[in-house]
Scaffold this active site. Structure first.
Site, short mmCIF file in Angstrom:
data_model
loop_
_atom_site.label_atom_id
_atom_site.label_comp_id
_atom_site.label_asym_id
_atom_site.label_seq_id
_atom_site.Cartn_x
_atom_site.Cartn_y
_atom_site.Cartn_z
N SER A 384 0.80 -1.22 0.00
CA SER A 384 0.00 0.00 0.00
C SER A 384 0.84 1.27 0.00
O SER A 384 0.29 2.36 -0.16
CB SER A 384 -0.95 0.01 1.21
OG SER A 384 -0.22 0.01 2.42
N LYS A 427 -6.57 4.57 7.93
CA LYS A 427 -5.47 5.41 7.44
C LYS A 427 -5.87 6.87 7.37
O LYS A 427 -5.12 7.77 7.80
CB LYS A 427 -5.03 4.92 6.06
CG LYS A 427 -4.35 3.56 6.07
CD LYS A 427 -4.07 3.07 4.66
CE LYS A 427 -3.36 1.72 4.67
NZ LYS A 427 -3.11 1.21 3.31
#
Length: 524
Positions: A384, A427
């Site tokens: 990611s 996140k």
């Protein structure tokens, strides 16, 4: 020697450069509103009644005389044994024997007394117990073959079921079924209300209001990681419902009571997340949320705490530097230090692949880059951060500064297409907390893959900040869009003056010809 960017058609370039900012409405939960007073308006429906696959398997076990064993694969977040028990009672009209941890005598019996495998009827048993006693398996085969009236249901999670099958070949041909934990959001309010109504009946709770049920649907969508599905970890949901009832103090359970239960559960296990926030407050973790820097970017990661499995977002500063010569690749310092997993190593190689494809297709690149996760002292894994790392290297190559008020997450392929990643909600919320701690400026935000929009089930504080224009969420589908937003410069190509590509190509030409555009003293 001249470096030329691989030019794309204008239409394709415009599509790749597209940047979309999500509006307040885009972040609202997608649930169908249904007006009702409370859960008393719905017929109770237990979690076992939602398991159509397991229900079908139990029916087959009952009706097929040649089927003696059923393996139900669930999860630690659901009570698989209780589900099997309810289905047997409903469909067979019999009370099954539940053998959690029988001794060898209780399992096999003797000449005078029947054991679990030598008695007639339905027996439900966890796979884990047989995994602990592998020497029983051969004798179990003999008992099951001789006992025509036995119906054995084995329950466990995916790991336990797979491990037992590996050491017990007889399970290759038995019935199997999965426990389903995700259900479509269409009709989700009715499903949740019926399920909660079953808890209300079972545990003698107060009814839940419409707003409370809708909030539980939003919470469930967050559990699934997709706003189009309800993720129902049955044990956690039941615990949450009981806790919310306690906060209601005998009144109808409203959304405030549910929020208190969710907040209390979060508070009990978020110590390490709060500790990280304290480190940011005390400037023990260096991460900028304002200004611009060359080769420095804010990445987004997710940390799962050991023991509690609590997940929270933790921004991380990623830096890239250049040096002339080398093999023209990106040196991953995490990998060199053996602090990176295999998926992370693959992601860094993909960054090499993109740069080689775009700028080194005809001749080797004359520079090498170093990429590192700053203040990271444990192993990292996942892909990611590949978009983040690639943008940091592009900044170093082009000598253009990156906005520090933005954070990035996303995976990329060798052609620069941005691919989806997990943990987007955590996140975004992790970076939002840091920005709020240092002070919201109105320009801060995050960049996420366009394919992750359906994952967004954000907390109210983030949604409110987006509504007020204090925080922004951008979605991109190609690295060129992310670079354009971060570097405040269009991607372009080698023929367009002052574009990212032209700056990179010019600098590569100068380095390749031995003409460094910057004297050494300007590096300091």
């Amino acid at each position: 020697m001249k470096y030329v960017f691989t030019e794309a058609t204008e239409e394709a370039q415009n599509a790749a450069d597209a940047i979309v900012e999500l509006e307040y409405q885009d972040l609202l939960p997608v649930i169908e509103r249904k007006d009702f007073k409370d859960t008393g308006d719905f017929k109770p429906r237990s979690f076992a009644k939602l398991q159509l696959r397991a229900r079908n398997a139990v029916k087959e076990l009952i009706n097929n005389p040649y089927s003696k064993i059923l393996m139900i694969c669930g999860s630690s977040r659901v009570n698989t044994i209780e589900i099997a028990h309810e289905l047997v009672v409903e469909l067979a009209g019999q009370e099954p024997t539940i053998a959690y941890a029988p001794t060898k005598f209780e399992f096999f019996g003797n000449d005078k007394e029947d054991g679990v495998l030598t008695s007639k009827g339905f027996v439900i048993m966890p796979c884990s117990h047989l995994l602990d006693h592998p020497k029983w398996l051969n004798m179990s085969d003999a008992c099951i073959a001789q006992n025509e009236g036995l119906k054995l249901i084995l329950c466990g999670d995916a790991t336990e079921c797979a491990s037992l099958q590996m050491i017990w070949p007889s399970l290759d041909n038995v019935l199997r079924s999965d426990i389903v934990m995700e259900f479509p959001i269409a009709g989700g309010v009715e499903l949740m209300a019926s399920l909660v109504a079953s808890y209300v009946d079972k545990y003698k709770l107060s009814p839940f209001s419409q707003e409370a049920i809708e909030l539980l649907c939003i919470w469930s969508s967050r559990q699934s990681g997709d706003r189009r599905w309800l993720g129902i970890p049955e044990i956690r949901l039941c615990t949450l419902v009981i806790a919310a009832n306690r906060y209601a103090k005998g009144n109808t359970v409203d959304n405030i009571s549910v929020l208190k239960a969710i907040a209390a559960d979060d508070y009990r296990i978020n110590y390490f997340a709060e500790l990280e926030l304290r480190n940011h407050r005390d400037n023990q973790i260096l991460l900028a949320t304002e200004g611009e820097e060359i080769g420095q970017i804010n990445g987004l990661s997710v940390i799962e705490t050991a023991g509690t499995s609590y997940e929270y977002g933790e921004p991380v500063r990623i830096t890239a530097t250049l040096r002339a010569g080398g093999e023209g690749d990106v040196i991953d310092i995490e990998r060199k230090a053996e602090l990176a997993g295999q998926i992370h190593a693959k992601a860094m190689m993909i960054i090499n692949g993109f740069l080689s494809n775009e700028f080194g297709a005809e001749q080797p690149l004359p520079v090498s880059a170093s990429l590192v996760f700053e203040q990271s002292y444990s192993e990292i894994d996942g892909d990611s951060a590949s978009l983040t790392g690639l943008c940091a290297v592009i900044s170093a190559l082009s000598d253009l500064p990156i906005r520090q008020d933005l954070a990035v997450t996303g995976a990329v392929d060798q052609f620069g297409d941005v691919q989806p990643v997990g943990g987007v909600n955590e996140k975004i919320e992790g970076f939002f907390k840091i920005c709020r701690l240092h002070g919201l400026t109105g320009t801060q935000g995050v960049i996420i893959p366009a394919s992750c929009v359906d994952q967004l089930v954000l907390r109210g504080s983030v949604i409110s900040a987006v509504k007020e224009g204090k925080f922004h969420i951008y979605v991109v589908s190609h690295v060129t869009g992310a670079a354009k937003l971060l570097l405040k410069t269009p991607w372009g190509d080698s023929s367009i003056e002052n574009s990212i590509c032209s700056k990179i190509c010019t600098r590569l030409d100068e380095i390749g010809n031995g003409k460094n555009a910057r004297p050494w003293w300007k590096f300091f």
